[in-house]
Design a protein around this motif. Structure first.
Motif, PDB file in Angstrom:
ATOM      1  N   UNK A 251      -0.877  -5.802  12.140  1.00  0.00           N
ATOM      2  CA  UNK A 251      -0.608  -6.751  10.822  1.00  0.00           C
ATOM      3  C   UNK A 251      -0.506  -5.858   9.837  1.00  0.00           C
ATOM      4  N   UNK A 252      -0.553  -5.056   9.498  1.00  0.00           N
ATOM      5  CA  UNK A 252      -0.250  -3.964   8.011  1.00  0.00           C
ATOM      6  C   UNK A 252       0.968  -3.397   8.545  1.00  0.00           C
ATOM      7  N   UNK A 253       1.693  -3.732   9.026  1.00  0.00           N
ATOM      8  CA  UNK A 253       3.417  -3.076   9.592  1.00  0.00           C
ATOM      9  C   UNK A 253       4.429  -3.439   7.944  1.00  0.00           C
ATOM     10  N   UNK A 254       3.834  -4.857   7.785  1.00  0.00           N
ATOM     11  CA  UNK A 254       4.792  -4.934   6.495  1.00  0.00           C
ATOM     12  C   UNK A 254       4.440  -4.297   5.603  1.00  0.00           C
ATOM     13  N   UNK A 255       3.143  -3.586   5.356  1.00  0.00           N
ATOM     14  CA  UNK A 255       2.457  -2.959   3.711  1.00  0.00           C
ATOM     15  C   UNK A 255       3.203  -1.727   4.200  1.00  0.00           C
ATOM     16  N   UNK A 256       2.549  -1.373   5.383  1.00  0.00           N
ATOM     17  CA  UNK A 256       3.030   0.063   5.557  1.00  0.00           C
ATOM     18  C   UNK A 256       5.403   0.495   5.504  1.00  0.00           C
ATOM     19  N   UNK A 257       5.733  -0.393   5.501  1.00  0.00           N
ATOM     20  CA  UNK A 257       7.038  -0.652   5.107  1.00  0.00           C
ATOM     21  C   UNK A 257       7.379  -0.603   3.490  1.00  0.00           C
ATOM     22  N   UNK A 258       5.842  -1.227   3.185  1.00  0.00           N
ATOM     23  CA  UNK A 258       6.702  -1.401   1.643  1.00  0.00           C
ATOM     24  C   UNK A 258       6.428   0.039   1.175  1.00  0.00           C
ATOM     25  N   UNK A 300       7.408  13.555   6.842  1.00  0.00           N
ATOM     26  CA  UNK A 300       6.160  13.834   6.883  1.00  0.00           C
ATOM     27  C   UNK A 300       5.145  12.633   6.683  1.00  0.00           C
ATOM     28  N   UNK A 301       5.323  11.942   5.397  1.00  0.00           N
ATOM     29  CA  UNK A 301       4.953  11.272   4.213  1.00  0.00           C
ATOM     30  C   UNK A 301       5.520   9.828   5.948  1.00  0.00           C
ATOM     31  N   UNK A 302       6.641  10.075   5.820  1.00  0.00           N
ATOM     32  CA  UNK A 302       6.858   8.216   6.982  1.00  0.00           C
ATOM     33  C   UNK A 302       6.647   8.255   8.374  1.00  0.00           C
ATOM     34  N   UNK A 303       6.264   9.146   8.686  1.00  0.00           N
ATOM     35  CA  UNK A 303       5.760   9.387   9.818  1.00  0.00           C
ATOM     36  C   UNK A 303       4.005   8.877   9.892  1.00  0.00           C
ATOM     37  N   UNK A 304       3.426   9.800   8.711  1.00  0.00           N
ATOM     38  CA  UNK A 304       1.817   9.527   8.115  1.00  0.00           C
ATOM     39  C   UNK A 304       1.840   8.233   8.301  1.00  0.00           C
ATOM     40  N   UNK A 305       2.672   7.517   7.159  1.00  0.00           N
ATOM     41  CA  UNK A 305       2.731   6.228   6.478  1.00  0.00           C
ATOM     42  C   UNK A 305       2.543   5.561   7.905  1.00  0.00           C
ATOM     43  N   UNK A 306       3.514   4.944   8.698  1.00  0.00           N
ATOM     44  CA  UNK A 306       3.726   4.487  10.274  1.00  0.00           C
ATOM     45  C   UNK A 306       1.687   4.950  10.868  1.00  0.00           C
ATOM     46  N   UNK A 307       1.776   5.578  11.064  1.00  0.00           N
ATOM     47  CA  UNK A 307       1.193   6.019  11.693  1.00  0.00           C
ATOM     48  C   UNK A 307      -0.822   5.716  11.321  1.00  0.00           C
ATOM     49  N   UNK A 308      -0.561   5.581   9.814  1.00  0.00           N
ATOM     50  CA  UNK A 308      -1.499   5.051   9.289  1.00  0.00           C
ATOM     51  C   UNK A 308      -1.711   3.384   9.189  1.00  0.00           C
TER      52      UNK A 308
END
Length: 334
Positions: A251-258, A300-308
């Motif tokens: 449900x938070x994938x869109x926000x992570x991609x944003x 690191x930022x991209x990987x961490x954002x997707x993980x979160x």
């Protein structure tokens, strides 16, 4: 990074060969893939993509290797978001599960072709127009805002072009296996399969506009852009059937991609300032005080954002399931 025309031709030929193999071995005969089959091929394609990245790092340097991995992870995340929209489209058109493989395969091929065109255009613009980074950066910031706050519940199956096609073309109400058109009483009719493919093609255009500026914000090497996109799309069909139920829980994938798109947008604007040639910005001189974001930090930022985003999504949906069940039970008791 020195990539000869021969390497380009070999890479494109191998990519085409993979998709041809996919079609004739897995997609040509309609069936719903099992979890085991989807898992095996998903692991194979992801492992292949990772090995390719290691190969780039060993042969061309780990800076290019890092750019590839950052691009691959970003494109894979965007592709999973693409899968979610594919799911909405196929649900809207009630595509039988046995025929969904063909729809997915056609959608993925359209996506690869469109991204190939956009990659070529993007490479030409970057080589000849330095201020294009300002445009790409601004575009990504707008897309990030729309991704975070836009309406993700719209139904592409009822889009304007699809509705227009319904009005001007003879469309059957039912599917005729996986065929796009059929003859009934000597008259040619199109099936809902055609409308599904049209809707997916339109979505592919939108996602190509998202993905190509995003990855050019991580690397200027067209070869890395192409291979990262190709590997992100390989195995996407199997991944759809493997994580089909999980898609609705992200449900938070869109926000992570944003967040990722916004980050890359800022990175592009900072890079544009470094190579600035616009006369009304700093007198046409490079803005050297603007920081350049290193590729290791981007990765690191991209990987961490997707993980979160993934962990938060799974926790959110896990916590909401028991409450829904209790509410359902209460209503039934009443």
């Amino acid at each position: 990074m020195n990539v000869t025309p021969a390497v380009w031709l070999i890479t494109i030929a191998i990519t085409i060969a993979f998709f041809v193999y996919e079609f004739f071995v897995h997609v040509r005969k309609p069936h719903e893939p099992s979890i085991a089959e989807s898992a095996r091929w998903s692991v194979f394609y992801i492992s292949l993509a990772l090995l390719f990245g290691v190969g780039i790092g060993l042969t061309s340097g780990w800076n290019f290797g890092g750019e590839y991995f950052a691009g691959y992870v970003t494109e894979k995340a965007l592709s999973i978001d693409n899968l979610f929209v594919f799911l909405i489209i196929m649900s809207g058109f009630a595509v039988p599960k046995a025929y969904q493989q063909k729809v997915l395969m056609i959608g993925i091929i359209i996506a690869l072709v469109l991204r190939g065109v956009f990659i070529a255009v993007g490479a030409t613009l970057i080589e000849n127009v330095s201020w294009i980074f300002y445009i790409f950066g601004a575009l990504l910031l707008v897309l990030a805002w729309r991704q975070a706050f836009g309406n993700h519940e719209s139904d592409p199956a009822n889009g304007r072009l699809v509705m227009f096609a319904r009005r001007i073309l003879p469309i059957t109400d039912d599917y005729h296996r996986d065929r796009i058109s059929v003859k009934i009483d000597g008259k040619r009719f199109f099936t809902p399969m055609l409308l599904t493919i049209v809707a997916i093609g339109l979505v592919d255009i939108v996602f190509a506009v998202d993905s190509i500026p995003a990855i050019y914000g991580l690397t200027e090497e067209a070869y890395i852009v192409f291979t990262a996109n190709a590997f992100a799309l390989m195995g996407l069909r199997q991944l759809f059937f493997l994580i089909g139920g999980l898609l609705e829980r992200l449900v938070y994938l869109a926000q992570g991609l944003a967040v990722i798109l916004g980050f890359i947008g800022v990175k592009l604007v900072l890079h544009a300032l470094h190579v600035n040639e616009l006369p009304f910005v700093n007198g046409g001189e490079n803005v050297l005080w603007a920081p350049e974001i290193p590729i290791w930090f981007s990765l690191l930022f991209i990987g961490a954002t997707i993980a979160v985003a993934t962990i938060a999504s799974l926790r959110k949906t896990r916590d909401s399931e028991p409450a829904s069940a209790v509410e359902t039970g209460t209503r039934e008791d009443a």
